[in-house]
Design a protein around this motif. Sequence first.
Motif, PDB file in Angstrom:
ATOM      1  N   TYR A  68       0.832  -1.207   0.000  1.00  0.00           N
ATOM      2  CA  TYR A  68       0.000   0.000   0.000  1.00  0.00           C
ATOM      3  C   TYR A  68       0.864   1.254   0.000  1.00  0.00           C
ATOM      4  O   TYR A  68       0.661   2.166  -0.793  1.00  0.00           O
ATOM      5  CB  TYR A  68      -0.938  -0.016   1.202  1.00  0.00           C
ATOM      6  CG  TYR A  68      -1.672   1.283   1.387  1.00  0.00           C
ATOM      7  CD1 TYR A  68      -2.739   1.618   0.552  1.00  0.00           C
ATOM      8  CD2 TYR A  68      -1.296   2.187   2.375  1.00  0.00           C
ATOM      9  CE1 TYR A  68      -3.406   2.822   0.706  1.00  0.00           C
ATOM     10  CE2 TYR A  68      -1.952   3.388   2.534  1.00  0.00           C
ATOM     11  CZ  TYR A  68      -3.010   3.699   1.697  1.00  0.00           C
ATOM     12  OH  TYR A  68      -3.663   4.895   1.846  1.00  0.00           O
ATOM     13  N   GLN A  69       1.841   1.315   0.898  1.00  0.00           N
ATOM     14  CA  GLN A  69       2.694   2.505   0.986  1.00  0.00           C
ATOM     15  C   GLN A  69       3.539   2.697  -0.266  1.00  0.00           C
ATOM     16  O   GLN A  69       3.734   3.820  -0.719  1.00  0.00           O
ATOM     17  CB  GLN A  69       3.591   2.431   2.222  1.00  0.00           C
ATOM     18  CG  GLN A  69       2.846   2.703   3.490  1.00  0.00           C
ATOM     19  CD  GLN A  69       3.772   2.802   4.686  1.00  0.00           C
ATOM     20  OE1 GLN A  69       4.911   2.355   4.648  1.00  0.00           O
ATOM     21  NE2 GLN A  69       3.278   3.380   5.752  1.00  0.00           N
ATOM     22  N   THR A  70       4.037   1.631  -0.825  1.00  0.00           N
ATOM     23  CA  THR A  70       4.855   1.724  -2.029  1.00  0.00           C
ATOM     24  C   THR A  70       4.036   2.258  -3.199  1.00  0.00           C
ATOM     25  O   THR A  70       4.497   3.105  -3.949  1.00  0.00           O
ATOM     26  CB  THR A  70       5.453   0.353  -2.380  1.00  0.00           C
ATOM     27  OG1 THR A  70       6.261  -0.088  -1.290  1.00  0.00           O
ATOM     28  CG2 THR A  70       6.297   0.416  -3.637  1.00  0.00           C
ATOM     29  N   ARG A  71       2.828   1.795  -3.347  1.00  0.00           N
ATOM     30  CA  ARG A  71       1.979   2.275  -4.447  1.00  0.00           C
ATOM     31  C   ARG A  71       1.596   3.735  -4.266  1.00  0.00           C
ATOM     32  O   ARG A  71       1.398   4.443  -5.233  1.00  0.00           O
ATOM     33  CB  ARG A  71       0.734   1.410  -4.565  1.00  0.00           C
ATOM     34  CG  ARG A  71       1.074   0.058  -5.133  1.00  0.00           C
ATOM     35  CD  ARG A  71      -0.124  -0.691  -5.568  1.00  0.00           C
ATOM     36  NE  ARG A  71       0.321  -1.941  -6.192  1.00  0.00           N
ATOM     37  CZ  ARG A  71      -0.417  -2.997  -6.267  1.00  0.00           C
ATOM     38  NH1 ARG A  71      -1.637  -2.996  -5.813  1.00  0.00           N
ATOM     39  NH2 ARG A  71       0.053  -4.083  -6.839  1.00  0.00           N
ATOM     40  N   ARG A  72       1.475   4.181  -3.029  1.00  0.00           N
ATOM     41  CA  ARG A  72       1.136   5.577  -2.748  1.00  0.00           C
ATOM     42  C   ARG A  72       2.282   6.519  -3.062  1.00  0.00           C
ATOM     43  O   ARG A  72       2.069   7.695  -3.310  1.00  0.00           O
ATOM     44  CB  ARG A  72       0.806   5.730  -1.256  1.00  0.00           C
ATOM     45  CG  ARG A  72      -0.629   5.932  -0.966  1.00  0.00           C
ATOM     46  CD  ARG A  72      -0.873   6.281   0.498  1.00  0.00           C
ATOM     47  NE  ARG A  72      -0.462   7.644   0.770  1.00  0.00           N
ATOM     48  CZ  ARG A  72       0.421   8.013   1.693  1.00  0.00           C
ATOM     49  NH1 ARG A  72       1.002   7.124   2.440  1.00  0.00           N
ATOM     50  NH2 ARG A  72       0.724   9.267   1.885  1.00  0.00           N
ATOM     51  N   MET A  73       3.502   6.033  -3.028  1.00  0.00           N
ATOM     52  CA  MET A  73       4.679   6.889  -3.171  1.00  0.00           C
ATOM     53  C   MET A  73       5.437   6.587  -4.459  1.00  0.00           C
ATOM     54  O   MET A  73       6.639   6.485  -4.465  1.00  0.00           O
ATOM     55  CB  MET A  73       5.607   6.723  -1.960  1.00  0.00           C
ATOM     56  CG  MET A  73       5.009   7.190  -0.655  1.00  0.00           C
ATOM     57  SD  MET A  73       4.577   8.931  -0.668  1.00  0.00           S
ATOM     58  CE  MET A  73       6.186   9.672  -0.560  1.00  0.00           C
ATOM     59  N   ARG A  74       4.736   6.468  -5.560  1.00  0.00           N
ATOM     60  CA  ARG A  74       5.368   6.231  -6.857  1.00  0.00           C
ATOM     61  C   ARG A  74       5.095   7.408  -7.770  1.00  0.00           C
ATOM     62  O   ARG A  74       4.114   8.106  -7.621  1.00  0.00           O
ATOM     63  CB  ARG A  74       4.825   4.974  -7.514  1.00  0.00           C
ATOM     64  CG  ARG A  74       5.401   3.723  -6.934  1.00  0.00           C
ATOM     65  CD  ARG A  74       5.235   2.592  -7.939  1.00  0.00           C
ATOM     66  NE  ARG A  74       6.069   1.490  -7.541  1.00  0.00           N
ATOM     67  CZ  ARG A  74       7.270   1.261  -8.037  1.00  0.00           C
ATOM     68  NH1 ARG A  74       7.772   2.020  -8.945  1.00  0.00           N
ATOM     69  NH2 ARG A  74       7.970   0.243  -7.634  1.00  0.00           N
TER      70      ARG A  74
END
Length: 188
Positions: A168-174
């Motif tokens: 979730y966090q990785t997808r939010r910060m791309r």
Amino acid sequence: MQTQHTPDRLRSSDLAYSVLSDKRRRYAVHYLKQRDEPVPLSELAEQVAAWENDKPVDELTSKERKRVYIAMYQSHLKTLAKEGIVDYDADRGVVSISQAFADLDVYLEVVSGGTIPWSLYYVGLSIVNAVLLLVAWLELWPFATVPDLAWGGVVLVSFAISAFVQTYQTRRMRFGDGVPPPELRERS
């Protein structure tokens, strides 16, 4: 004049870091990824100027728009196109993200300041779970009262929850996700 991308060059992290070291280029790539279609240069320059000046597009002055437009036209788009990151049709005045750009995505995950890297988090989680399983295996009280299968479930659930949170966090910060670029989201 439609520029051609060179997919083999896009496999280098050095390329990603050097070409995207400029804030305007990062903003341009972020916006193009959001749109996922050809965008007029004027629209791209307006959005980059808005993010750069921290204001809505409709509040930009003509000087702010023009400054970014000229820089994008004279320098940034040519660099991005030459390296295969964007497809730039100067005759039509449109820009789009290149198909080969997906090769760079692996290098573009943004890590927020003040957070620990996921690799260290998983090392810590592994150590905690190893200690937990060791204490259960040694049948120390109160761990001896819980069945072994339950401890295996605790380990499995702890890693599963961590993996979902990381995803979730990785997808939010791309690049290309959310409204403003990741570096602007960190400031707010």
